[in-house]
Design a protein around this motif. Structure first.
Motif, PDB file in Angstrom:
ATOM      1  N   ASN A  64       0.794  -1.044  -0.036  1.00 60.05           N
ATOM      2  CA  ASN A  64       0.063  -0.076  -0.113  1.00 60.05           C
ATOM      3  C   ASN A  64       0.816   1.276   0.137  1.00 60.05           C
ATOM      4  O   ASN A  64       1.813   1.304   0.940  1.00 60.05           O
ATOM      5  CB  ASN A  64      -1.099   0.006   1.016  1.00 60.05           C
ATOM      6  CG  ASN A  64      -1.914  -1.040   1.113  1.00 60.05           C
ATOM      7  OD1 ASN A  64      -2.410  -1.507   0.075  1.00 60.05           O
ATOM      8  ND2 ASN A  64      -2.202  -1.454   2.362  1.00 60.05           N
ATOM      9  N   PRO A  65       0.688   2.405  -0.797  1.00 58.00           N
ATOM     10  CA  PRO A  65       1.281   3.548  -0.699  1.00 58.00           C
ATOM     11  C   PRO A  65       1.376   4.083   0.510  1.00 58.00           C
ATOM     12  O   PRO A  65       0.434   4.067   1.261  1.00 58.00           O
ATOM     13  CB  PRO A  65       0.638   4.626  -1.498  1.00 58.00           C
ATOM     14  CG  PRO A  65      -0.364   3.614  -2.775  1.00 58.00           C
ATOM     15  CD  PRO A  65      -0.724   2.244  -1.784  1.00 58.00           C
ATOM     16  N   GLY A  66       2.389   4.801   1.012  1.00 54.35           N
ATOM     17  CA  GLY A  66       2.687   5.033   2.380  1.00 54.35           C
ATOM     18  C   GLY A  66       3.032   4.043   3.430  1.00 54.35           C
ATOM     19  O   GLY A  66       3.811   4.476   4.539  1.00 54.35           O
ATOM     20  N   GLU A  67       2.881   2.822   3.167  1.00 52.92           N
ATOM     21  CA  GLU A  67       3.213   1.701   4.046  1.00 52.92           C
ATOM     22  C   GLU A  67       3.866   0.788   3.293  1.00 52.92           C
ATOM     23  O   GLU A  67       4.533  -0.220   4.040  1.00 52.92           O
ATOM     24  CB  GLU A  67       1.914   0.826   4.713  1.00 52.92           C
ATOM     25  CG  GLU A  67       0.891   1.916   5.056  1.00 52.92           C
ATOM     26  CD  GLU A  67      -0.250   1.346   5.780  1.00 52.92           C
ATOM     27  OE1 GLU A  67      -0.382   0.869   6.971  1.00 52.92           O
ATOM     28  OE2 GLU A  67      -1.247   1.030   4.779  1.00 52.92           O
ATOM     29  N   CYS A  68       4.531   1.121   2.215  1.00 50.09           N
ATOM     30  CA  CYS A  68       5.205  -0.105   1.370  1.00 50.09           C
ATOM     31  C   CYS A  68       6.757   0.172   1.173  1.00 50.09           C
ATOM     32  O   CYS A  68       7.543  -0.619   0.698  1.00 50.09           O
ATOM     33  CB  CYS A  68       4.767  -0.104  -0.040  1.00 50.09           C
ATOM     34  SG  CYS A  68       5.110   1.934  -0.850  1.00 50.09           S
ATOM     35  N   TRP A  69       7.401   1.177   2.031  1.00 48.01           N
ATOM     36  CA  TRP A  69       8.533   1.434   2.156  1.00 48.01           C
ATOM     37  C   TRP A  69       9.484   0.556   3.032  1.00 48.01           C
ATOM     38  O   TRP A  69       9.051   0.341   4.205  1.00 48.01           O
ATOM     39  CB  TRP A  69       9.000   2.712   2.483  1.00 48.01           C
ATOM     40  CG  TRP A  69       8.240   3.784   1.462  1.00 48.01           C
ATOM     41  CD1 TRP A  69       7.167   4.451   1.368  1.00 48.01           C
ATOM     42  CD2 TRP A  69       9.015   4.320   0.125  1.00 48.01           C
ATOM     43  NE1 TRP A  69       6.867   5.200   0.499  1.00 48.01           N
ATOM     44  CE2 TRP A  69       8.058   4.915  -0.389  1.00 48.01           C
ATOM     45  CE3 TRP A  69      10.081   4.219  -0.384  1.00 48.01           C
ATOM     46  CZ2 TRP A  69       8.402   5.699  -1.636  1.00 48.01           C
ATOM     47  CZ3 TRP A  69      10.478   4.655  -1.624  1.00 48.01           C
ATOM     48  CH2 TRP A  69       9.477   5.405  -2.207  1.00 48.01           C
ATOM     49  N   LEU A  70      10.515  -0.094   2.589  1.00 49.82           N
ATOM     50  CA  LEU A  70      11.393  -0.832   3.263  1.00 49.82           C
ATOM     51  C   LEU A  70      12.926  -0.265   3.277  1.00 49.82           C
ATOM     52  O   LEU A  70      13.140   0.321   2.206  1.00 49.82           O
ATOM     53  CB  LEU A  70      11.499  -2.324   2.701  1.00 49.82           C
ATOM     54  CG  LEU A  70      10.313  -3.000   2.973  1.00 49.82           C
ATOM     55  CD1 LEU A  70      10.569  -4.411   2.041  1.00 49.82           C
ATOM     56  CD2 LEU A  70      10.055  -3.301   4.386  1.00 49.82           C
ATOM     57  N   TRP A  71      13.851  -0.252   4.282  1.00 51.27           N
ATOM     58  CA  TRP A  71      14.819   0.073   4.389  1.00 51.27           C
ATOM     59  C   TRP A  71      15.819  -0.949   3.463  1.00 51.27           C
ATOM     60  O   TRP A  71      15.700  -2.097   3.586  1.00 51.27           O
ATOM     61  CB  TRP A  71      15.631  -0.075   5.631  1.00 51.27           C
ATOM     62  CG  TRP A  71      15.775   1.172   6.711  1.00 51.27           C
ATOM     63  CD1 TRP A  71      15.266   1.277   7.784  1.00 51.27           C
ATOM     64  CD2 TRP A  71      16.220   2.702   6.016  1.00 51.27           C
ATOM     65  NE1 TRP A  71      15.166   2.902   8.315  1.00 51.27           N
ATOM     66  CE2 TRP A  71      15.838   3.490   7.376  1.00 51.27           C
ATOM     67  CE3 TRP A  71      16.704   3.302   5.029  1.00 51.27           C
ATOM     68  CZ2 TRP A  71      16.041   4.925   7.263  1.00 51.27           C
ATOM     69  CZ3 TRP A  71      16.966   4.586   4.962  1.00 51.27           C
ATOM     70  CH2 TRP A  71      16.775   5.695   6.084  1.00 51.27           C
ATOM     71  N   SER A  72      16.794  -0.398   2.616  1.00 47.30           N
ATOM     72  CA  SER A  72      17.733  -1.176   2.004  1.00 47.30           C
ATOM     73  C   SER A  72      19.042  -0.901   3.199  1.00 47.30           C
ATOM     74  O   SER A  72      18.687  -0.442   3.983  1.00 47.30           O
ATOM     75  CB  SER A  72      18.013  -0.775   0.391  1.00 47.30           C
ATOM     76  OG  SER A  72      18.921   0.434   0.786  1.00 47.30           O
ATOM     77  N   SER A  73      20.086  -1.804   2.694  1.00 42.84           N
ATOM     78  CA  SER A  73      21.192  -1.740   3.512  1.00 42.84           C
ATOM     79  C   SER A  73      22.471  -0.926   2.710  1.00 42.84           C
ATOM     80  O   SER A  73      23.625  -0.834   2.912  1.00 42.84           O
ATOM     81  CB  SER A  73      22.077  -3.036   3.690  1.00 42.84           C
ATOM     82  OG  SER A  73      22.109  -3.815   2.788  1.00 42.84           O
TER      83      SER A  73
END
Length: 230
Positions: free
Chosen positions: A173-182
């Motif tokens: 879902n937009p706004g909840e879809c972000w994940l940290w990369s390393s």
């Protein structure tokens, strides 16, 4: 760093566990052809097809999302954990280059996570937490931008598999879809790293002290022969 001094003996004892999943497989012959996207990595190290997993009483840990068909590498592919890690900061303060490659094309999440964990000047709550996920020889790390691209490419299939084994689907879902990369941002490594959108496949420069979710992965390594099944 007290936590670092506590964990280093575990690294030494674990040996290859930092970079690999010492996995058994349902078939020793034709390993490269039998490993498939959607296979289930179990807590005891077995990798099973979804059908065989459902017939077993095993506990799912991760889902295979990328398979490397090259015979010139020991790295057979990657599996993603079936649950998110809670929102945590990439770094607990800004102004420090934490030593990642900053490459957008390298599959070096394991090396990046080790650099974050091992930095003398600043702690990475995200990296520290990923080390807490070690179990049964399966070591977790935060994927690089490139590795998240592989995951994004099969996200719908992987979410179906994660749901089937009782995990938490990757949020699209937009706004909840972000994940940290390393992966830190080249030229801004002291202050920013890349977030990856699992909804659109875009990346966003983000201050490293902001808390965001991450989805750890493990590497599946081939050591010449898999352990025989009991």
């Amino acid at each position: 760093m007290k936590l670092k001094r506590f964990l280093l003996p575990i690294l030494a004892w674990s040996g290859l566990l930092l970079t690999s999943c010492h996995c058994e497989h349902e078939e020793d012959d034709g390993l490269l052809s039998s490993l498939q996207v959607g296979n289930v990595v179990c807590s005891d190290g077995n990798i099973l097809s979804m059908d065989k997993f459902k017939q077993s009483d095993k506990e799912a840990v991760a889902i295979v999302f990328h398979v490397n068909r090259s015979v010139e590498t020991d790295n057979l592919g990657y599996a993603v954990y079936i649950h998110d890690m809670e929102p945590l900061a990439f770094a607990d303060s800004l102004g420090i280059d934490q030593g990642t490659s900053a490459s957008l094309t390298d599959e070096d999440g394991n090396e990046n996570t080790y650099s974050l964990f091992n930095n003398e000047e600043v702690q990475s709550p995200m990296a520290i937490k990923s080390f807490d996920l070690w179990s049964y020889g399966q070591s977790a790390y935060i994927p690089s931008v490139r590795q998240l691209y592989y995951l994004f490419s099969v996200r719908h299939q992987i979410n179906k598999c994660i749901t089937e084994v009782g995990g938490t689907p990757i949020n699209l879902n937009p706004g909840e879809c972000w994940l940290w990369s390393s992966t830190e941002v080249e030229g801004q490594k002291e202050n920013k790293a890349w977030l990856y959108s699992m909804q659109s496949g875009t990346i966003q420069e983000t201050p490293k002290d902001q808390p965001h979710k991450s989805r750890p992965v493990i590497s599946i390594q081939y050591f010449g022969k898999f352990l025989p099944k009991d």
